[in-house]
Design an enzyme around this catalytic site. Structure first.
Site, short mmCIF file in Angstrom:
data_model
loop_
_atom_site.label_atom_id
_atom_site.label_comp_id
_atom_site.label_asym_id
_atom_site.label_seq_id
_atom_site.Cartn_x
_atom_site.Cartn_y
_atom_site.Cartn_z
N HIS A 1 0.72 -1.41 -0.17
CA HIS A 1 0.24 0.04 -0.01
C HIS A 1 0.96 1.01 0.52
CE1 HIS A 1 1.01 -0.39 4.30
NE2 HIS A 1 0.52 1.08 4.34
N ASP B 1 -0.34 -7.13 0.20
CA ASP B 1 0.54 -6.22 0.72
C ASP B 1 1.85 -6.24 0.43
OD1 ASP B 1 0.47 -2.92 1.35
OD2 ASP B 1 0.19 -3.54 3.94
N SER C 1 3.90 2.02 8.54
CA SER C 1 3.86 1.28 7.30
C SER C 1 5.40 1.18 6.95
CB SER C 1 2.61 1.20 6.27
OG SER C 1 1.58 1.35 6.68
#
Length: 402
Positions: A232, A263, A351
């Site tokens: 992402h 992901d 992230s």
């Protein structure tokens, strides 16, 4: 010999500017020898000791015990013992085996063993079938579903059972598996943890308000260097900037908002830059060298480095976890499969950040509960990560190690 530009442009995996500068001019902490002959990075020993409230000597002993048990498991598998999953509970490794004779051999080797009613393969089949159902229509009221080896069941966590028709249909299908599936109430809502906050560590398109964290470096068979990251983070294939300078460009990823996703993604590293095989600990202690990517068993200790919460630690909760991520910008929900889960605390902006267990790279931060706040290195939380070994295998890359 590297040019001065290459030396200046080395990036630490998910670390700070200060740590990057230190890596070019200061000696790093050296691994400490143990009585077993193993060596552990001081950062891992100190983090484990503090998080469990034990001495450093006891932390080393715990790491030694886990390492020894994993070696015994490897030997049993080489000797033909058929296993169907393994997990740590209170520092002890338990094996799922398919017969009493294998259970006896495992116990003789000093490990716990059981013959489960279902086992990892049967649970994986259930989660695969639930994944397929979620792929047809996203069950927005369901937080996650995954195999729990210790209870020999699939756990489905639900925030709102009546959220929509897809959720009701999904739960009806899950309950048809009987005792093999446990449905639990969970008030969390999950989101990917690229976030919009002031400041950045790995800016997307050099936008100071949008960032992720640096993950692990890897190379292709032709020698091309890539950054392995959360999908992402590079969904729109942005340029990735460190301290105002571009160091990589998103190449390909498997995350797409509103679609059934995995992901993971990679960004090609620009000429003159390197992703160093060293994970920064944000001042907690010395940097941690990356020496491989062997997957840690459920229950094993691990830590994460990210640009929002820095260095945080916990343990592996499970693998092959499927989650429903809420888009905080008002977009459609996204089902992501194939994740690992942990008790490591993370927040938005973490992230892509690096998870490591001992000296073995584990994965990159994917997401966590919306609104979760982390109070320090050892503050227990909840997070999901993309396993690194799966990403390396999918893209055909070799991890950069020290």
């Amino acid at each position: 010999m590297r040019s001065m530009r290459r030396i200046r442009n080395c990036l630490l995996a998910a670390t700070s500017i200060a740590a990057v500068m230190a890596s070019t001019g200061l000696a790093q902490a050296q691994p400490a020898p143990t009585g077993s002959g193993n060596t552990y990075e001081p950062a891992m020993v100190e983090a484990l000791a503090d998080s469990l409230g034990i001495s450093k000597h006891a932390a080393v002993q715990r790491l030694d015990d886990q390492h020894t048990q994993q070696q015994r498991l490897d030997r049993l598998r080489r000797d033909g013992v058929e296993t169907d999953g393994a997990y740590f509970t209170d520092g002890r490794l338990t094996l799922n085996v398919t017969g009493r004779s294998d259970a006896k051999r495992a116990r003789h080797a000093g490990l716990s063993a059981r013959v489960p009613e279902r086992g990892a393969r049967a649970l994986e089949k259930i989660t695969d079938e639930l994944d397929a159902r979620a792929k047809r229509k996203t069950p927005s009221g369901v937080v996650s579903w995954s195999a729990d080896l210790s209870s020999d069941s699939v756990v489905v966590k639900v925030a709102d059972a009546d959220r929509d028709a897809a959720t009701r249909t999904f739960l009806s299908a899950a309950r048809k598996y009987g005792k093999a599936v446990r449905v639990e109430k969970d008030t969390e809502r999950l989101a990917v943890q690229r976030d919009v906050y002031p400041g950045s560590r790995m800016n997307l398109n050099n936008n100071p308000g949008s960032w992720c964290s640096v993950g692990f470096g890897a190379t292709s068979s032709s020698g091309t260097e890539y950054l392995v990251t959360a999908g992402h983070c590079i969904e729109k294939l942005p340029g990735l900037y460190f301290d105002g300078s571009r160091f990589a460009k998103g190449t390909t990823g498997r995350f797409h908002v509103g679609e059934h996703s995995v992901d993971m993604g990679v960004a090609r590293v620009d000429s003159g830059w390197d992703i160093t095989p060293t994970v920064g600990t944000w001042g907690s202690t010395g940097n941690v060298a990356v020496r491989g990517s062997n997957r840690a068993p459920v229950g094993a200790d691990l830590c994460k480095s990210g640009s929002t919460t820095g260095w945080t630690c916990g343990s592996v909760e499970g693998y092959d976890v499927s989650v429903t991520y809420t888009d905080r910008n008002g977009g459609p929900d996204t089902v992501v499969t194939g994740l690992g889960s942990s008790t490591v605390c993370t927040e938005g902006g973490d992230s892509g950040g690096a998870y490591i267990s001992g000296d073995q790279a584990q994965g990159m931060t994917s997401g966590g509960p919306i609104g979760q706040t982390c109070g320090g290195v050892y503050d227990e939380g909840h997070s999901y990560f993309q396993p690194l070994d799966d990403a390396l295998s999918y893209y055909g890359l070799d991890l950069t190690t020290r």
